[in-house]
Motif scaffolding. Structure first.
Motif, PDB file in Angstrom:
ATOM      1  N   ARG A   1       0.841  -1.206   0.000  1.00  0.00           N
ATOM      2  CA  ARG A   1       0.000   0.000   0.000  1.00  0.00           C
ATOM      3  C   ARG A   1       0.869   1.247   0.000  1.00  0.00           C
TER       4      ARG A   1
ATOM      5  N   ASN B   1       0.358  -7.808  -8.917  1.00  0.00           N
ATOM      6  CA  ASN B   1      -1.107  -7.867  -8.957  1.00  0.00           C
ATOM      7  C   ASN B   1      -1.733  -7.119  -7.796  1.00  0.00           C
ATOM      8  N   TYR B   2      -1.098  -7.164  -6.638  1.00  0.00           N
ATOM      9  CA  TYR B   2      -1.640  -6.421  -5.499  1.00  0.00           C
ATOM     10  C   TYR B   2      -1.494  -4.913  -5.736  1.00  0.00           C
TER      11      TYR B   2
ATOM     12  N   SER C   1      -4.188  -3.913  -8.007  1.00  0.00           N
ATOM     13  CA  SER C   1      -5.484  -3.866  -7.315  1.00  0.00           C
ATOM     14  C   SER C   1      -5.646  -2.596  -6.492  1.00  0.00           C
ATOM     15  N   LEU C   2      -4.519  -1.950  -6.160  1.00  0.00           N
ATOM     16  CA  LEU C   2      -4.547  -0.698  -5.397  1.00  0.00           C
ATOM     17  C   LEU C   2      -4.603   0.531  -6.300  1.00  0.00           C
TER      18      LEU C   2
END
Length: 169
Positions: A83, A125-126, A129-130
């Motif tokens: 994040r 991928n994370y 997704s953010l």
């Protein structure tokens, strides 16, 4: 009385004549317009925003995420680090990043290259997704070829099972 007034007037005239200024022999040059010299541009200190060094410093160690043996899943600690990386990447939309997948020394070369690729893709991928555009992210697997910790022990293995985000301009 008329004599006194006349004497006073003459005396005043003589006194004023003694105080008169003489014209200068030459005049000073005409004033020239000068522009003030610009203030020197301060030399920036620290890394250039958007550079790998700036990214690493801003992440305070969270540009690397770690994995368990033979795993490539993102846990809560990894999510927090990713994040923070996504926030940085969104702040600097003109930069791209490469996510590197790494493994420890155990396992075959082919197995570790495939596992490193899964780790890099899981992190990528994370980030996507953010909100980080996939077009700004690439992945590469180094398998066990680029260890950060030398040694054949659990501490070294744990440090080498990682995904590292590298900023590229």
């Amino acid at each position: 009385m008329k004599y006194v007034v006349t004497c006073m007037t003459v005396a005043s005239a003589i006194a004023l004549a003694g105080c008169s200024k003489k014209a200068p022999e030459s005049l000073p040059p005409a004033p020239t317009e000068t522009t003030p010299a610009p203030a020197p541009t301060p030399t920036p200190t620290g890394p250039v925003p958007g550079s790998q060094q700036h990214f690493h410093q801003a992440m305070m160690g969270q540009d690397v995420i770690y994995f368990d043996t033979d795993k490539y899943d993102i846990d809560g600690e990894d999510m927090a680090a990713l994040r923070k990386q996504a926030q940085y990447l969104m702040q600097y939309p003109n930069i791209s990043a490469t996510v590197e997948g790494h493994c420890d020394e155990r396992g075959t070369r082919d197995y570790n290259l495939a596992l490193g690729e899964r780790r890099a893709n899981a992190a990528k991928n994370y980030l996507v997704s953010l909100g980080v555009p996939a077009s700004r992210l690439s992945t590469i697997s180094y398998g066990k070829e680029r260890p950060v910790a030398m040694g054949s022990n659990p501490e070294a293995w744990a440090k080498n099972r990682r995904a590292v985000t590298i900023v590229v301009n």
